[in-house]
Design an enzyme around this catalytic site. Sequence first.
Site, PDB file in Angstrom:
ATOM      1  N   ALA A 100       0.827  -1.201   0.000  1.00  0.00           N
ATOM      2  CA  ALA A 100       0.000   0.000   0.000  1.00  0.00           C
ATOM      3  C   ALA A 100       0.867   1.260   0.000  1.00  0.00           C
ATOM      4  CB  ALA A 100      -0.933   0.003   1.214  1.00  0.00           C
ATOM      5  N   TYR A 101       1.876   1.283   0.838  1.00  0.00           N
ATOM      6  CA  TYR A 101       2.739   2.456   0.914  1.00  0.00           C
ATOM      7  C   TYR A 101       3.447   2.697  -0.419  1.00  0.00           C
ATOM      8  CZ  TYR A 101       6.364   5.657   2.546  1.00  0.00           C
ATOM      9  OH  TYR A 101       7.197   6.747   2.700  1.00  0.00           O
ATOM     10  N   VAL A 102       4.019   1.645  -0.988  1.00  0.00           N
ATOM     11  CA  VAL A 102       4.746   1.782  -2.253  1.00  0.00           C
ATOM     12  C   VAL A 102       3.806   2.246  -3.361  1.00  0.00           C
ATOM     13  CG1 VAL A 102       6.011   0.516  -4.031  1.00  0.00           C
ATOM     14  CG2 VAL A 102       6.563   0.157  -1.616  1.00  0.00           C
ATOM     15  N   SER A 149       1.019   3.908  -3.062  1.00  0.00           N
ATOM     16  CA  SER A 149       0.578   5.289  -2.828  1.00  0.00           C
ATOM     17  C   SER A 149       1.657   6.292  -3.193  1.00  0.00           C
ATOM     18  CB  SER A 149       0.152   5.467  -1.366  1.00  0.00           C
ATOM     19  OG  SER A 149       1.263   5.422  -0.472  1.00  0.00           O
ATOM     20  N   LYS A 150       2.914   5.969  -2.914  1.00  0.00           N
ATOM     21  CA  LYS A 150       3.993   6.910  -3.215  1.00  0.00           C
ATOM     22  C   LYS A 150       4.313   6.948  -4.711  1.00  0.00           C
ATOM     23  CE  LYS A 150       4.534   8.545   0.892  1.00  0.00           C
ATOM     24  NZ  LYS A 150       4.171   9.963   1.178  1.00  0.00           N
TER      25      LYS A 150
END
Length: 254
Positions: free
Chosen positions: A157-159, A161-162
């Site tokens: 999710a973090y990857v 989103s970034k």
Amino acid sequence: MIRHDFTGRVALIIGGTSGLGLASARAFARAGASVALAARGEEKGREARAALEAEGARVIFLPTDVREGASVARAVEGTVMHFGRLDFAVNSAGQGGDMAPLESTNQDVWDDVMACNARGVWLAMRHEIPAMLATGGGAIVNISSIYGLAGRAAHHAYVASKHAVVGMTKSVALEYATRGIRVNALCAGATRTPAMRQAETYVPDLVRALVDEHPMGRMATEDEMASAVLWLCSDGAGFVTGVPLPVDGGFLAA
């Protein structure tokens, strides 16, 4: 830190009450800008405002949930109402999510991370840009990550989103390139924020492994990141737009 003169200018920092956001807010204030802090936590917001005021800053705090369009709109409107204009915006609100194998990933976590890190940046730019156009233009810095340009196992999710932040930055930069709006992304490497210092206490091996992936062998300071933010907003970067700028101690060169 390179000295910039932003006297008479106004900066809105979304996610501005801690970490890289607060460091950027302090740097803008020291460069002479008026600063609006926008974030969810009202207690931390009051503390951050008081800390900057003690240093002589002209600063307000606006309670803001970056996931909600109406809340972001109020933050931009409140900034313009109080200071009369908006010249710079730093979209720094974000969260990390969980680290888990794909088949174990929690959909609620995915949705929450994307809402904050990706939709939040989209909403912010939607409202910031019209305010900037009203006074002739401005500069936006979206805070991405080295993982907006690279992958990392089990951090989906973090990857994602970034990466979305980088893509939006490029697209919006193209859309407003002839209208006085510059939009860039800071792709930050490991930085010694309060959250990272806390991680050093609870998961030191994980932090050490992350730092070891940076060829310079250390984390960045918050001031180093804030310096890059200010440069991207300065006249010195006047021909720079649509750039995902890595500030990463060599991480992406390895």
